[in-house]
Motif scaffolding. Structure first.
Motif, PDB file in Angstrom:
ATOM      1  N   PHE A   1     -11.508 -11.561 -30.122  1.00 48.07           N
ATOM      2  CA  PHE A   1     -12.166 -11.548 -28.840  1.00 48.07           C
ATOM      3  C   PHE A   1     -12.272 -10.013 -28.526  1.00 48.07           C
TER       4      PHE A   1
ATOM      5  N   PHE B   1      -2.147  -8.294 -24.570  1.00 48.04           N
ATOM      6  CA  PHE B   1      -2.357  -8.352 -25.762  1.00 48.04           C
ATOM      7  C   PHE B   1      -1.070  -8.568 -26.499  1.00 48.04           C
TER       8      PHE B   1
ATOM      9  N   ILE C   1      -7.701  -5.259 -21.040  1.00 48.76           N
ATOM     10  CA  ILE C   1      -7.035  -6.451 -21.590  1.00 48.76           C
ATOM     11  C   ILE C   1      -5.754  -6.216 -21.373  1.00 48.76           C
TER      12      ILE C   1
ATOM     13  N   ILE D   1      -9.345  -8.524 -18.100  1.00 51.80           N
ATOM     14  CA  ILE D   1      -8.899  -9.746 -18.678  1.00 51.80           C
ATOM     15  C   ILE D   1      -7.303  -9.862 -18.669  1.00 51.80           C
ATOM     16  N   ASP D   2      -6.576 -10.879 -18.328  1.00 52.47           N
ATOM     17  CA  ASP D   2      -5.078 -11.097 -18.060  1.00 52.47           C
ATOM     18  C   ASP D   2      -5.000 -12.127 -19.147  1.00 52.47           C
ATOM     19  N   ILE D   3      -4.441 -12.009 -20.360  1.00 53.19           N
ATOM     20  CA  ILE D   3      -4.242 -13.147 -21.283  1.00 53.19           C
ATOM     21  C   ILE D   3      -2.949 -13.642 -20.867  1.00 53.19           C
TER      22      ILE D   3
ATOM     23  N   CYS E   1      -7.875 -24.015 -25.138  1.00 52.52           N
ATOM     24  CA  CYS E   1      -7.995 -22.736 -25.263  1.00 52.52           C
ATOM     25  C   CYS E   1      -8.693 -21.897 -26.475  1.00 52.52           C
TER      26      CYS E   1
ATOM     27  N   CYS F   1      -0.776 -19.485 -23.268  1.00 50.89           N
ATOM     28  CA  CYS F   1      -1.243 -20.848 -23.343  1.00 50.89           C
ATOM     29  C   CYS F   1       0.082 -21.926 -23.250  1.00 50.89           C
TER      30      CYS F   1
ATOM     31  N   GLU G   1      -7.062 -13.034 -30.606  1.00 49.55           N
ATOM     32  CA  GLU G   1      -7.416 -11.702 -29.600  1.00 49.55           C
ATOM     33  C   GLU G   1      -8.041 -10.592 -30.120  1.00 49.55           C
TER      34      GLU G   1
END
Length: 114
Positions: A58, A49, A46, A7-9, A25, A12, A55
């Motif tokens: 999640f 972060f 992840i 997962i690449d956050i 989002c 937004c 986050e």
């Protein structure tokens, strides 16, 4: 049958500002209490972060939804200024999971010693 999740956050917005009304989002609104099935997931990474509450929520969703999970790696954003204890505490609640937290430089953040 996903066994590895990366997962690449991505932020937004280009600048740190609150999401506008009806931002996609945070849809659906009740995602934090939903169940997902990741029965074969063994490893999660992840990247990006920042320590925001959503986050952490999640991360906890991934941990509680993945009975086969055995490794989690969390890479922090360069401007991370929070405490990594909350991240490690979430991971430590699942003894079968080995958890690693890294600075953006890829240097390992050692777990807090209580």
């Amino acid at each position: 049958a996903t066994t590895r999740l990366v997962i690449d956050i991505a932020p937004c917005h280009s600048e740190k500002q609150p999401c506008p009304e009806n931002c996609p989002c945070d849809e659906p609104k009740n995602w934090r209490c939903q169940s997902i099935s990741l029965t074969r997931l063994e490893e999660a990474h992840i990247d990006g972060f920042s320590g925001e509450d959503h986050e952490h929520d999640f991360l906890e969703l991934i941990l509680r939804s993945s009975p086969m999970l055995n490794r989690v790696a969390v890479k922090l954003v360069p401007e991370f200024g929070g405490c990594t204890k909350k991240i490690y505490n979430a991971i430590l609640a699942y003894p079968a999971v080995k958890g690693y937290v890294y600075f953006s430089s890829a240097e390992l953040v050692l777990p807090p010693s209580d």
